[in-house]
Write a protein that holds these residues in place. Structure first.
Motif, short mmCIF file in Angstrom:
data_model
loop_
_atom_site.label_atom_id
_atom_site.label_comp_id
_atom_site.label_asym_id
_atom_site.label_seq_id
_atom_site.Cartn_x
_atom_site.Cartn_y
_atom_site.Cartn_z
N ILE A 1 0.85 -1.19 0.00
CA ILE A 1 0.00 0.00 0.00
C ILE A 1 0.89 1.24 0.00
O ILE A 1 1.87 1.30 0.75
N GLY A 2 0.57 2.22 -0.84
CA GLY A 2 1.35 3.45 -0.89
C GLY A 2 0.81 4.40 -1.92
O GLY A 2 -0.40 4.44 -2.20
N GLU A 3 1.71 5.18 -2.52
CA GLU A 3 1.36 6.13 -3.58
C GLU A 3 2.34 6.00 -4.73
O GLU A 3 3.52 5.68 -4.51
N ASN A 4 1.87 6.26 -5.94
CA ASN A 4 2.80 6.34 -7.06
C ASN A 4 3.43 7.73 -7.11
O ASN A 4 3.15 8.59 -6.27
N GLU A 5 4.28 7.95 -8.08
CA GLU A 5 4.99 9.23 -8.16
C GLU A 5 4.06 10.42 -8.37
O GLU A 5 4.38 11.55 -8.02
N ALA A 6 2.87 10.14 -8.95
CA ALA A 6 1.91 11.22 -9.20
C ALA A 6 1.04 11.50 -7.99
O ALA A 6 0.24 12.44 -8.00
N GLY A 7 1.16 10.68 -6.95
CA GLY A 7 0.36 10.89 -5.75
C GLY A 7 -0.93 10.10 -5.69
O GLY A 7 -1.73 10.28 -4.76
N ALA A 8 -1.16 9.20 -6.66
CA ALA A 8 -2.35 8.36 -6.63
C ALA A 8 -2.16 7.24 -5.62
O ALA A 8 -1.07 6.66 -5.51
N GLY A 9 -3.22 6.89 -4.91
CA GLY A 9 -3.16 5.76 -3.98
C GLY A 9 -2.99 4.45 -4.73
O GLY A 9 -3.58 4.25 -5.80
N VAL A 10 -2.17 3.55 -4.18
CA VAL A 10 -1.86 2.28 -4.84
C VAL A 10 -2.02 1.14 -3.84
O VAL A 10 -1.54 1.23 -2.70
N VAL A 11 -2.69 0.07 -4.27
CA VAL A 11 -2.77 -1.16 -3.49
C VAL A 11 -2.40 -2.32 -4.42
O VAL A 11 -2.95 -2.43 -5.52
N VAL A 12 -1.46 -3.14 -3.98
CA VAL A 12 -1.03 -4.31 -4.75
C VAL A 12 -1.30 -5.55 -3.91
O VAL A 12 -1.03 -5.57 -2.70
N TYR A 13 -1.84 -6.59 -4.55
CA TYR A 13 -2.01 -7.89 -3.89
C TYR A 13 -1.37 -8.96 -4.76
O TYR A 13 -1.63 -9.01 -5.97
N GLN B 1 -1.05 -23.26 -6.79
CA GLN B 1 -0.75 -22.69 -8.10
C GLN B 1 -1.93 -22.78 -9.07
O GLN B 1 -1.93 -22.08 -10.09
N ALA B 2 -2.92 -23.59 -8.75
CA ALA B 2 -4.07 -23.77 -9.65
C ALA B 2 -5.09 -22.66 -9.45
O ALA B 2 -6.28 -22.89 -9.24
N ARG B 3 -4.61 -21.41 -9.51
CA ARG B 3 -5.47 -20.25 -9.25
C ARG B 3 -5.10 -19.11 -10.18
O ARG B 3 -4.03 -19.07 -10.76
N ARG B 4 -6.02 -18.15 -10.25
CA ARG B 4 -5.75 -16.90 -10.95
C ARG B 4 -6.66 -15.83 -10.34
O ARG B 4 -7.61 -16.14 -9.61
N LEU B 5 -6.35 -14.57 -10.61
CA LEU B 5 -7.19 -13.46 -10.17
C LEU B 5 -8.08 -13.01 -11.31
O LEU B 5 -7.64 -12.93 -12.46
N ILE B 6 -9.33 -12.71 -11.00
CA ILE B 6 -10.26 -12.22 -12.01
C ILE B 6 -10.93 -10.94 -11.48
O ILE B 6 -11.07 -10.75 -10.27
N ALA C 1 -2.39 -8.36 -8.54
CA ALA C 1 -3.40 -7.36 -8.87
C ALA C 1 -2.92 -6.01 -8.36
O ALA C 1 -2.30 -5.92 -7.31
N CYS C 2 -3.21 -4.96 -9.12
CA CYS C 2 -2.86 -3.61 -8.69
C CYS C 2 -4.06 -2.69 -8.91
O CYS C 2 -4.66 -2.67 -9.98
N ALA C 3 -4.41 -1.94 -7.85
CA ALA C 3 -5.47 -0.94 -7.93
C ALA C 3 -4.89 0.43 -7.71
O ALA C 3 -4.14 0.65 -6.75
N TYR C 4 -5.21 1.35 -8.61
CA TYR C 4 -4.86 2.77 -8.44
C TYR C 4 -6.13 3.50 -8.06
O TYR C 4 -7.20 3.25 -8.60
N LEU C 5 -6.00 4.44 -7.13
CA LEU C 5 -7.13 5.25 -6.72
C LEU C 5 -6.72 6.72 -6.84
O LEU C 5 -6.41 7.38 -5.85
N PRO C 6 -6.70 7.27 -8.07
CA PRO C 6 -6.31 8.67 -8.24
C PRO C 6 -7.33 9.64 -7.68
O PRO C 6 -7.00 10.78 -7.36
N ILE D 1 -7.81 -0.79 -12.19
CA ILE D 1 -7.29 -2.07 -11.73
C ILE D 1 -6.68 -2.84 -12.90
O ILE D 1 -7.24 -2.86 -14.00
N ALA D 2 -5.54 -3.49 -12.63
CA ALA D 2 -4.87 -4.33 -13.63
C ALA D 2 -4.43 -5.63 -12.97
O ALA D 2 -4.12 -5.66 -11.77
N LEU D 3 -4.39 -6.70 -13.76
CA LEU D 3 -4.02 -8.01 -13.26
C LEU D 3 -2.89 -8.61 -14.09
O LEU D 3 -2.81 -8.38 -15.30
#
Length: 247
Positions: A20-32, A42-47, A229-234, A241-243
């Motif tokens: 959890i943190g911020e990117n260089e532009a100041g947007a909130g970031v959460v990575v899981y 290993q028999a899993r994926r994120l959707i 998974a990564c969520a940006y909250l600008p 969100i990207a996976l």
């Protein structure tokens, strides 16, 4: 230049992890992120799904039900990240409890959710439960707030709960994982304070790939990576969100 990734490359098997943190532009970031050693892990994926009540929902899904049944489905399949005005994240079913504390700030939401949960009953590892919540009202808003939490097995089998306030600093994040990164039997729980890591990338897709690549195996090593998974909250209520999925 500060990187912070060196500490991650020394941890080949973190289990599940949260940043959890911020990117260089100041947007909130959460990575899981998910890493796994066994075939069932290993028999899993994120959707990514859109949930009417919660907003954007990232769930753990099976890629091979037959293999998954060799493990514990209740511990392997769960909502990992729920994003609306706040982003709630965890390595288990407690994500929903963190997210549904609508009237709470991040620390109170984690404390309330963690009261009803202990560490996972997967002896001999007794995997910790890790959770996080980021609340943002916009770029650089003074009321933006974030916390991480972990429930670990302590002496006598007691569940010990720790919470960490995450300073929101541009280009940096706080990293916590279920295990300390050593590939041992049994696995050793994460201990101490969150690690400080860099969040240099400009988009959620780049950041997700950034942390997926950080756990690439060394030459001749096992590839434990499963998904990131990564969520940006600008701004409030507009998560991006990207996976990245290996399978």
């Amino acid at each position: 230049m500060f990187s912070g990734l060196e500490a991650l490359t020394e941890r080949p098997y973190p289990g599940r992890f949260i940043v959890i943190g911020e990117n260089e532009a100041g947007a909130g970031v959460v990575v899981y992120g998910i890493t796994g050693r066994s075939p069932s892990s290993q028999a899993r994926r994120l959707i990514l799904r859109e949930d009417v009540q919660s907003g954007s929902l990232v769930e753990v899904e099976v890629t091979d039900p037959a293999v998954l049944n060799q493990g514990s489905p209740a511990l392997l399949v769960y909502p990992a990240l729920i994003a609306g005005r706040a982003v709630s994240v965890s390595n288990g079913a407690q994500t929903t409890d963190v997210a549904h504390a609508f009237d709470c700030r991040p620390l109170e939401a984690l404390e309330r959710a963690h009261r009803k949960w202990g560490y996972e009953p997967d002896a001999p590892n007794f995997t910790p439960r890790i959770s996080g919540r980021l609340e943002t009202l916009g770029l650089h808003h003074p009321d933006n707030d974030a916390f991480l939490g972990i429930i670990r097995r302590g002496a006598g089998g007691l569940a010990y709960r720790s919470f960490f306030h995450v300073p929101l600093v541009r280009g940096r994040g706080a990293f916590i994982s279920t295990y300390d990164g050593r590939n041992t039997n049994p696995l050793v729980s994460f201990s101490g304070e969150p690690l400080v890591v860099a969040i240099p990338s400009a988009t959620p897709a780049e950041t997700a790939q950034h942390f997926y690549d950080a756990f690439a195996p060394r030459e001749g090593g096992n590839d434990f990576r499963v998904s990131v998974a990564c969520a940006y909250l600008p701004s409030a209520y507009k998560p991006e969100i990207a996976l990245v999925n290996r399978f």
